[in-house]
Design a protein around this motif. Structure first.
Motif, PDB file in Angstrom:
ATOM      1  N   UNK A   1       0.818  -1.211   0.000  1.00 30.14           N
ATOM      2  CA  UNK A   1       0.000   0.000   0.000  1.00 30.14           C
ATOM      3  C   UNK A   1       0.849   1.257   0.000  1.00 30.14           C
ATOM      4  N   UNK A   2       2.137   1.123   0.202  1.00 33.05           N
ATOM      5  CA  UNK A   2       3.046   2.263   0.202  1.00 33.05           C
ATOM      6  C   UNK A   2       3.529   2.605  -1.199  1.00 33.05           C
ATOM      7  N   UNK A   3       3.095   1.868  -2.209  1.00 33.94           N
ATOM      8  CA  UNK A   3       3.568   2.048  -3.575  1.00 33.94           C
ATOM      9  C   UNK A   3       2.420   2.470  -4.483  1.00 33.94           C
ATOM     10  N   UNK A   4       2.763   3.197  -5.545  1.00 34.85           N
ATOM     11  CA  UNK A   4       1.766   3.619  -6.527  1.00 34.85           C
ATOM     12  C   UNK A   4       2.323   3.380  -7.923  1.00 34.85           C
ATOM     13  N   UNK A   5       1.461   2.958  -8.834  1.00 36.27           N
ATOM     14  CA  UNK A   5       1.863   2.791 -10.224  1.00 36.27           C
ATOM     15  C   UNK A   5       1.574   4.106 -10.933  1.00 36.27           C
ATOM     16  N   UNK A   6       2.610   4.734 -11.466  1.00 39.46           N
ATOM     17  CA  UNK A   6       2.482   6.038 -12.101  1.00 39.46           C
ATOM     18  C   UNK A   6       2.729   5.874 -13.604  1.00 39.46           C
ATOM     19  N   UNK A   7       1.829   6.428 -14.395  1.00 39.11           N
ATOM     20  CA  UNK A   7       1.963   6.404 -15.850  1.00 39.11           C
ATOM     21  C   UNK A   7       2.082   7.849 -16.322  1.00 39.11           C
ATOM     22  N   UNK A   8       3.168   8.131 -17.046  1.00 41.99           N
ATOM     23  CA  UNK A   8       3.430   9.493 -17.488  1.00 41.99           C
ATOM     24  C   UNK A   8       3.605   9.509 -19.000  1.00 41.99           C
ATOM     25  N   UNK A   9       2.972  10.459 -19.675  1.00 45.78           N
ATOM     26  CA  UNK A   9       3.146  10.621 -21.113  1.00 45.78           C
ATOM     27  C   UNK A   9       4.404  11.447 -21.355  1.00 45.78           C
ATOM     28  N   UNK A  10       5.307  10.926 -22.193  1.00 48.18           N
ATOM     29  CA  UNK A  10       6.568  11.592 -22.477  1.00 48.18           C
ATOM     30  C   UNK A  10       6.634  11.844 -23.979  1.00 48.18           C
TER      31      UNK A  10
ATOM     32  N   UNK B   1       6.672   1.888 -10.838  1.00 43.71           N
ATOM     33  CA  UNK B   1       6.169   1.734  -9.477  1.00 43.71           C
ATOM     34  C   UNK B   1       7.061   2.588  -8.572  1.00 43.71           C
ATOM     35  N   UNK B   2       6.463   3.559  -7.909  1.00 44.02           N
ATOM     36  CA  UNK B   2       7.216   4.457  -7.039  1.00 44.02           C
ATOM     37  C   UNK B   2       6.549   4.513  -5.666  1.00 44.02           C
ATOM     38  N   UNK B   3       7.310   4.820  -4.628  1.00 43.26           N
ATOM     39  CA  UNK B   3       6.705   5.001  -3.307  1.00 43.26           C
ATOM     40  C   UNK B   3       5.717   6.170  -3.339  1.00 43.26           C
ATOM     41  N   UNK B   4       4.680   6.091  -2.557  1.00 40.48           N
ATOM     42  CA  UNK B   4       3.623   7.101  -2.571  1.00 40.48           C
ATOM     43  C   UNK B   4       4.176   8.494  -2.295  1.00 40.48           C
TER      44      UNK B   4
ATOM     45  N   UNK C   1       6.947   9.711  -3.165  1.00 43.77           N
ATOM     46  CA  UNK C   1       7.835  10.174  -4.241  1.00 43.77           C
ATOM     47  C   UNK C   1       7.092  10.402  -5.562  1.00 43.77           C
ATOM     48  N   UNK C   2       5.765  10.330  -5.560  1.00 44.87           N
ATOM     49  CA  UNK C   2       4.990  10.463  -6.799  1.00 44.87           C
ATOM     50  C   UNK C   2       5.182  11.845  -7.418  1.00 44.87           C
ATOM     51  N   UNK C   3       5.096  12.889  -6.631  1.00 44.81           N
ATOM     52  CA  UNK C   3       5.237  14.248  -7.169  1.00 44.81           C
ATOM     53  C   UNK C   3       6.628  14.482  -7.744  1.00 44.81           C
ATOM     54  N   UNK C   4       7.664  13.908  -7.131  1.00 39.05           N
ATOM     55  CA  UNK C   4       9.018  14.030  -7.657  1.00 39.05           C
ATOM     56  C   UNK C   4       9.140  13.332  -9.006  1.00 39.05           C
ATOM     57  N   UNK C   5       8.504  12.168  -9.132  1.00 35.97           N
ATOM     58  CA  UNK C   5       8.544  11.429 -10.393  1.00 35.97           C
ATOM     59  C   UNK C   5       7.862  12.233 -11.499  1.00 35.97           C
ATOM     60  N   UNK C   6       6.723  12.825 -11.212  1.00 35.77           N
ATOM     61  CA  UNK C   6       6.006  13.590 -12.222  1.00 35.77           C
ATOM     62  C   UNK C   6       6.707  14.890 -12.582  1.00 35.77           C
ATOM     63  N   UNK C   7       7.500  15.433 -11.681  1.00 36.03           N
ATOM     64  CA  UNK C   7       8.214  16.691 -11.955  1.00 36.03           C
ATOM     65  C   UNK C   7       9.443  16.474 -12.837  1.00 36.03           C
TER      66      UNK C   7
END
Length: 51
Positions: free
Chosen positions: A15-24, A38-41, A43-49
């Protein structure tokens, strides 16, 4: 592969992880591709930035 991800996320630590899909967008062709990770919850905003 999807079954493994779902099975992992059902545990207490999953539950501490989220699957993030980003269009590049490709600078060469201008076409979009999708990047999944798959990133820790927390760290999601850092991944999207990131670019």
């Amino acid at each position: 592969m999807a079954k493994k991800v779902v099975a992992t996320l059902k545990t207490a630590t999953g539950k501490d992880w989220a699957k993030v899909i980003k269009a590049v967008r490709s600078p060469k062709t201008g076409a979009y591709s999708f990047r999944e990770e798959m990133v820790p919850v927390d760290k999601v905003q850092e991944f999207l930035a990131r670019k």
